[in-house]
Design a protein around this motif. Structure first.
Motif: not given
Length: 114
Positions: A58, A60-63, A98-99, A101-102
């Motif tokens: 996932r 694209a989900d927010p971190m 996003t997850r 990017e993190y």
């Protein structure tokens, strides 16, 4: 006997290091420098696992902070004591990141080790 052209990190060299660790680990003859180097390698490996997890599951989900803690615990096999140094090394998630990017940020922090 290890052939001269065997790389330092080849299977035979790894087997010799493992055998050496097994003999010194129980005799109390631990080398502090080797212990520190092994701890850093394990931590780098755990950071790479965390980064890999976020870039593959996932992305694209927010971190979130909960995801950060869960991934750290999962990377070290649910061992709370081993997760503490990994959590200290993981940056707190920024708002809006996003997850994926993190995960890339953590991978860069770990030196790109996989």
């Amino acid at each position: 006997m290890i052939p001269v052209d065997e790389p330092l990190y080849g299977p035979a060299a790894r087997a010799m290091r493992d055998a050496l660790r097994a003999t010194t680990a129980h005799a109390g003859d631990s080398d502090p420098d080797m212990d520190e180097a092994l701890r850093r390698v394990r931590q780098r490996s755990a950071l790479s696992k965390v980064a890999e997890y976020f870039t593959e599951h996932r992305p694209a989900d927010p971190m979130t902070e909960a995801a950060r803690m869960t991934a750290a615990l999962t990377a070290v096999g649910l061992d709370v004591a081993a997760a503490r140094p990994v959590l200290r090394s993981l940056p707190f998630p920024d708002t809006g990141i996003t997850r994926g990017e993190y995960g890339h940020r953590v991978l860069a922090q770990a030196g790109g080790a996989r």
